[in-house]
Design a protein around this motif. Structure first.
Motif, PDB file in Angstrom:
ATOM      1  N   TYR A 191       0.868  -1.185   0.000  1.00  0.00           N
ATOM      2  CA  TYR A 191       0.000   0.000   0.000  1.00  0.00           C
ATOM      3  C   TYR A 191       0.899   1.228   0.000  1.00  0.00           C
ATOM      4  CZ  TYR A 191      -4.210  -2.657   1.307  1.00  0.00           C
ATOM      5  OH  TYR A 191      -5.268  -3.517   1.329  1.00  0.00           O
ATOM      6  N   ARG A 248       0.833   5.549   0.195  1.00  0.00           N
ATOM      7  CA  ARG A 248       0.092   6.799   0.381  1.00  0.00           C
ATOM      8  C   ARG A 248       1.007   7.937  -0.042  1.00  0.00           C
ATOM      9  NH1 ARG A 248      -3.776   9.249   4.074  1.00  0.00           N
ATOM     10  NH2 ARG A 248      -3.816  11.408   3.432  1.00  0.00           N
ATOM     11  N   THR A 303      -4.028   7.008  -2.527  1.00  0.00           N
ATOM     12  CA  THR A 303      -3.552   5.725  -1.982  1.00  0.00           C
ATOM     13  C   THR A 303      -3.602   4.683  -3.090  1.00  0.00           C
ATOM     14  OG1 THR A 303      -4.583   6.371   0.103  1.00  0.00           O
ATOM     15  CG2 THR A 303      -3.830   4.104  -0.060  1.00  0.00           C
ATOM     16  N   LEU A 321      -2.735   0.442  -4.212  1.00  0.00           N
ATOM     17  CA  LEU A 321      -2.496  -0.928  -3.750  1.00  0.00           C
ATOM     18  C   LEU A 321      -1.779  -1.668  -4.873  1.00  0.00           C
ATOM     19  CD1 LEU A 321      -3.048  -3.544  -2.037  1.00  0.00           C
ATOM     20  CD2 LEU A 321      -5.289  -3.649  -3.121  1.00  0.00           C
ATOM     21  N   PRO A 332      -9.081   6.132   0.530  1.00  0.00           N
ATOM     22  CA  PRO A 332      -8.548   6.175   1.901  1.00  0.00           C
ATOM     23  C   PRO A 332      -9.506   5.571   2.922  1.00  0.00           C
ATOM     24  CG  PRO A 332      -9.177   8.373   1.164  1.00  0.00           C
ATOM     25  CD  PRO A 332      -9.301   7.468  -0.025  1.00  0.00           C
ATOM     26  N   GLN A 378     -11.345   2.869   2.305  1.00  0.00           N
ATOM     27  CA  GLN A 378     -11.437   1.414   2.136  1.00  0.00           C
ATOM     28  C   GLN A 378     -10.614   0.720   3.206  1.00  0.00           C
ATOM     29  OE1 GLN A 378     -11.015   1.744  -2.475  1.00  0.00           O
ATOM     30  NE2 GLN A 378     -11.424  -0.390  -2.011  1.00  0.00           N
ATOM     31  N   ASN A 379     -11.024  -0.513   3.564  1.00  0.00           N
ATOM     32  CA  ASN A 379     -10.308  -1.142   4.656  1.00  0.00           C
ATOM     33  C   ASN A 379      -8.911  -1.598   4.239  1.00  0.00           C
ATOM     34  OD1 ASN A 379     -10.559  -3.710   3.551  1.00  0.00           O
ATOM     35  ND2 ASN A 379     -12.437  -4.124   4.663  1.00  0.00           N
ATOM     36  N   PHE A 380      -8.037  -1.582   5.213  1.00  0.00           N
ATOM     37  CA  PHE A 380      -6.629  -1.915   4.971  1.00  0.00           C
ATOM     38  C   PHE A 380      -6.434  -3.408   5.220  1.00  0.00           C
ATOM     39  CE2 PHE A 380      -2.367  -2.593   6.715  1.00  0.00           C
ATOM     40  CZ  PHE A 380      -1.584  -2.065   5.702  1.00  0.00           C
ATOM     41  N   SER A 418      -8.961   1.514   8.276  1.00  0.00           N
ATOM     42  CA  SER A 418      -9.072   1.952   6.877  1.00  0.00           C
ATOM     43  C   SER A 418      -7.674   2.367   6.429  1.00  0.00           C
ATOM     44  CB  SER A 418     -10.041   3.125   6.767  1.00  0.00           C
ATOM     45  OG  SER A 418      -9.473   4.265   7.369  1.00  0.00           O
ATOM     46  N   ASN A 419      -7.503   2.547   5.132  1.00  0.00           N
ATOM     47  CA  ASN A 419      -6.201   3.008   4.633  1.00  0.00           C
ATOM     48  C   ASN A 419      -5.821   4.335   5.286  1.00  0.00           C
ATOM     49  OD1 ASN A 419      -5.959   0.810   2.917  1.00  0.00           O
ATOM     50  ND2 ASN A 419      -7.193   1.806   1.340  1.00  0.00           N
ATOM     51  N   PHE A 444      -2.376   5.358   7.389  1.00  0.00           N
ATOM     52  CA  PHE A 444      -1.398   6.308   6.839  1.00  0.00           C
ATOM     53  C   PHE A 444      -1.545   7.732   7.351  1.00  0.00           C
ATOM     54  CE2 PHE A 444      -1.422   2.998   3.474  1.00  0.00           C
ATOM     55  CZ  PHE A 444      -0.095   2.646   3.585  1.00  0.00           C
TER      56      PHE A 444
END
Lengths: 425, 237
Positions: free
Chosen positions: B76, B78, B83, B85, B98, B100-102, B108-109, B113
């Motif tokens: 991932y 940032r 962000t 992937l 940002p 969305q789940n990490f 989350s992202n 970050f």
């Protein structure tokens, strides 16, 4: 001509087994054509009905990015951006639309988010509607349990059976929605399931319908919407074209400007908005065309072969009638009429067989057991449609093909010299 | 007596100062770290992922999976507001949101970050209270605008002078609590003591919990900005 046609029909009975075999190909061919058309028309009807009743209406107003390219997804029909003044625009279209056939113009708001119930969660397609003004949607998605969205209940949600099963939700249960608003914040809302609608096309499997006002609150767009769905009294192509032009003029007059710089307000017919559905319809029609081509080719070869055999077997007979003064043209006509007679009999039997199968499945439905089939058919059950035009087309094509295929053997027969033919053993 | 109280009041840090200090409690301005993420979901096997991370200021961040082997090199990135992937199986870099789940967990992202709260929130010190026996400042953080992920954060920070965060409750626009972050296990990792375990628990999805454990941290590391680009992400630099 009539006595000759009578003779042609009688001649068919002289080689019953051979004619039955070559005719069988045509019977099956015409039955397959009627069945294929029935399936194709059924798919087209289901996809179009879904699109018009549930998503776009006959015409929709939506904001699209300037470089918008439909990705052939059923979700492309939904707008992603804020349609400013959508509520006022819908009212205006409905008020002015009586002159160009508008039955209803309703705003709706669609956004994707997450639905959470207990320890389960799933992606969700959340759609805010004015429930009392969506009779087509109500008819397209009848409740399997509970009721459609009731008027004046801001907490109610009407959900698809597959997502209800996935989240273990039933009528009266609470579900939480979490979304990211277009501005960027995370928002949430609880709702109570008022009803579950039976499974339809797979792209509605994750659908949750909410009252428009509740959805606007969740998305943080007071009075906002993504689409205006316009339903016409008459859904014919001419009416749709006329309505689209009139609505485009209204939109231009009302100076609705999208918030994003590179976006534009578009007035689309359901065919333009539902590219995904129409690509499936087009693919089915192409497949049917290719299948018909092969069926015709196989049937034509059978008929030519059968007629040539008939000419060979009847060489002495042809020699006799030619010696008695029958002209070549009349020989040609007799054999062509035999082809036509065979074609008419086979077409009648074939369309009767194909039509019966279509009518049977139109009543019972054909389960679309795999997800691929369900996507292709626009539902988990396909109801074929028997159209008079499809029956007539299949009958005429088979009869015409049989007649055309008889031309070459007919000329072969007409070219026989009486003297040589009479000596044929 | 009154002058003593006045002195104490004057000595109390401002809400901004508390949040600013808490922002740097786990990771400093520039740092590299090794992290273990454990995702717990009811009825599913626990998922453990180990990763290596790079952080430069508040806007540049990179995390690359090191284990399990099948997910190695998933990364991932940032950079500012964007962000990305990287999925090594498809050798593809895709832009992700940002919010969305990490890594399939409860963070989350943006949570991973964007560790600085002071940039996005206006804090108010609402009082002092004990949380699990730890004396804390209780702060109310209100998002500066409607583009910030969580509209409101209720934040507890240690009152013992370390300013380590203890807990944060994240609320959505509607006021509903979405998730809670518990910060624990103070240990010496790298050059100093710091909280090393961050556990995020969903307030909506029962039993859903993700824990991040910092295994190693190196502070004040010099890093080239070029490692924080999508092309570097793809090359595995």
């Amino acid at each position: 001509m009539t006595p000759l046609l009578g003779i042609a029909f009688r001649n068919l009975l002289r080689a019953k087994r051979r004619n039955a075999l070559s005719g069988g190909t045509m019977v099956l061919g015409s039955a397959a054509l009627v069945l294929g058309s029935g399936l194709s028309d059924g798919i087209a009807k289901q996809l179009t009905a879904n699109l018009v009743a549930v998503q776009t209406g006959h015409v929709q107003v939506v904001v699209r990015p300037a470089d918008f390219q439909p990705q052939n997804s059923p979700f492309d029909a939904y707008g992603q951006d804020h349609l400013p003044q959508a509520m006022a625009l819908a009212r205006e279209i409905e008020a002015a639309g009586s002159t160009f056939g508008v039955a209803r113009a309703v705003p709706y708001l669609q956004l994707r988010g997450t639905a959470i119930a207990g320890n389960r969660s799933s992606l969700a397609s959340l759609i805010g509607i004015e429930a009392d003004r969506e009779p087509e949607l109500r008819a397209a998605f009848p409740p399997e349990a509970g009721t459609f969205l009731p008027d004046g209940d801001p907490l109610a949600t009407y959900i698809a059976a597959p997502i209800a099963r996935k989240l273990r939700l039933g009528v009266g249960d609470t579900v939480s929605f979490v979304i990211q608003t277009p501005q960027g914040a995370v928002n949430s809302r609880d709702a109570i399931v008022c009803g579950v609608f039976r499974k339809n096309a797979p792209w509605y499997d994750n659908a949750f319908y909410l009252p428009l006002a509740s959805m606007q609150e969740l998305v943080d767009w007071p009075g906002g919407a993504t689409n205006v769905k316009v339903t016409l009294r008459d859904g014919g192509p001419a009416s749709i074209r006329r309505a689209r032009e009139a609505i485009a003029a209204l939109v231009a007059e009302s100076h609705v400007a999208p918030e994003a710089k590179d976006a534009q307000v578009r007035v689309e017919t359901f065919e333009e908005a539902g590219r995904f559905s129409f690509s499936i319809i087009q693919a089915n029609e192409t497949a049917l065309l290719v299948l018909s081509g092969f069926l015709f080719l196989a049937a034509a070869v059978g008929i030519v072969n059968s007629m040539l055999m008939s000419v060979h077997e009847r060489t002495r007979e042809i020699g006799t009638v030619r010696a008695l003064g029958m002209r070549r043209a009349l020989v040609v006509r007799l054999f062509v009429l035999e082809g036509l007679a065979l074609g008419l009999v086979c077409a009648a039997l074939g369309v009767a067989l194909g039509g019966s199968i279509v009518l049977y499945y139109a009543a019972t439905g054909i389960p679309m057991n795999t997800i691929t089939l369900a996507w292709m058919a626009g539902g988990d059950v396909l109801f074929p449609v028997l159209r008079a035009a499809s029956v007539l087309r299949a009958g005429l094509l088979i009869a015409g093909l049989s007649t055309l295929a008889a031309i070459y053997p007919a000329f072969t027969a007409s070219r026989l010299e009486p003297r040589e033919a009479l000596h044929h053993v | 007596m009154s002058s003593l109280l006045l002195c104490l009041l004057l000595a109390a840090p401002t809400a901004e100062a508390i949040v600013r200090q808490a922002d740097r409690a786990v990771l400093g301005e520039n740092a590299t770290y090794t992290l273990r993420m454990t995702v717990e979901r009811p009825g599913r096997a626990e998922r453990v992922v180990e990763m290596r991370g790079w952080k430069k200021g508040d806007d540049l961040g990179l995390v690359r999976y090191t284990a399990p082997a099948r997910e190695r090199n998933t990364a991932y990135l940032r950079n500012g507001d964007s962000t990305w992937l990287y999925l090594p199986a498809g050798e593809k870099v895709v832009r992700v949101g940002p919010k969305q789940n990490f890594g399939g967990g409860d963070f989350s992202n943006g949570d991973i970050f964007r560790l600085s709260l002071i940039k996005d929130y206006d804090p108010t010190l609402v009082g002092e209270e004990s949380l699990d026996g730890i004396p804390c400042y209780r702060l109310d953080l209100k998002a500066k605008d409607r583009s910030v992920a969580y509209d409101r954060v209720v934040y507890w920070v240690r009152r013992d002078g370390t300013f380590y965060p203890v807990r944060a409750d994240y609320h959505t626009l509607s006021g509903k609590k979405l998730k809670s972050l518990a910060v624990s296990k103070i240990a010496r990792v790298g050059s100093r003591e710091r909280p090393t375990v961050l556990a995020m628990e969903s307030a909506l999805e029962t039993g859903s919990r993700t824990t991040l454990e910092f295994l190693a941290i190196e502070d004040d590391v010099k890093m080239d900005d070029r490692i924080f680009t999508p092309s570097a992400l793809e090359k595995g630099e």
